[in-house]
Design an enzyme around this catalytic site. Sequence first.
Site, short mmCIF file in Angstrom:
data_model
loop_
_atom_site.label_atom_id
_atom_site.label_comp_id
_atom_site.label_asym_id
_atom_site.label_seq_id
_atom_site.Cartn_x
_atom_site.Cartn_y
_atom_site.Cartn_z
N PRO A 2 5.60 -9.68 -2.48
CA PRO A 2 5.35 -9.06 -1.18
C PRO A 2 5.37 -10.10 -0.05
O PRO A 2 4.78 -11.16 -0.18
CB PRO A 2 3.95 -8.46 -1.33
CG PRO A 2 3.68 -8.41 -2.79
CD PRO A 2 4.49 -9.52 -3.40
N GLU A 3 6.09 -9.77 1.03
CA GLU A 3 6.13 -10.64 2.20
C GLU A 3 5.39 -9.90 3.34
O GLU A 3 4.80 -8.86 3.11
CB GLU A 3 7.59 -10.96 2.56
CG GLU A 3 8.34 -11.60 1.39
CD GLU A 3 9.81 -11.90 1.69
OE1 GLU A 3 10.16 -12.12 2.86
OE2 GLU A 3 10.60 -11.92 0.73
#
Length: 282
Positions: A2-3
């Site tokens: 996840p960014e």
Amino acid sequence: MPELPEVETVRRDLVPRIVGRTLAEIHVGERSLRVPWDAGRGRTLIGHEVSAIDRRGKYLFARFAGDVGGVMLHLGMTGQLTVHASDEPIADHVHLRFAFADGDELRFRDVRRFGFAQVMTADEWTAYTETSLGPEPTAIDAVWFFARIFVSKRTLKAILLDQTVIAGIGNIYADESCFRAGLHPGRRGESLSGAEIDALRQAIATVIERAIAGRGSTIRDYIGGSGLMGTYQGEFKVYGRAGDACEVCGSVIEMVRLAGRSSHFCPHCQPLQRPRRSRKKA
Ligand SMILES: [Zn+2]
């Protein structure tokens, strides 16, 4: 992994689900996340209400009322934060459960266990984000960014992945931002013109804003805080598309390793050499 857009989606999903609720109990699983849960400090939060959820880069901070601090959360590679009724069966790989006084609980599920949850004071959270993280991708100052990039001997890929330069960008959004700016991710910062540096700054902001609007990208395990998947993966121009035709020019998307990560680009739209200015007079 996840960014920023995925973490921001989790934050937005969790706010209406947990803010204003009082923590009643914390259940800790047998296997530890990347940072072991500090049960002693965790107990100091019990009986207090969640007052806000902040985010900087890929980090969340669930803030509690009453000046007791809060919990810093990082999703690592496969972390999921979702709210469930307490009597709902518990899935495999749920390592932490924060139970609220009115019945629901926030569950931290993480198959790979690179994520973590850490109790800290509000001052510790502020100090961490101020010393370890660069600006948000949507709020980069143009002059500051130019000064930072034009002296850098590193590749754009390495610069964009450095959380102390810009917070929240990972492999996906680094590649997509370079494509949008028309810049090869292997270009050195010092090789860019002023116009190219500003194109990169604007591309980063646009890519991140659009990805947030699409609830992030679901590849592998990511889901938002409501359990819904992201949709931005449908808009990838280069990431994960090596061998496909570029949507703009039809060239075949290529992949190279840069800064230890697979990096995707179009060799025609993102040339490694800076285009030479024509000397001919118009
Ligand atoms: Zn192209």
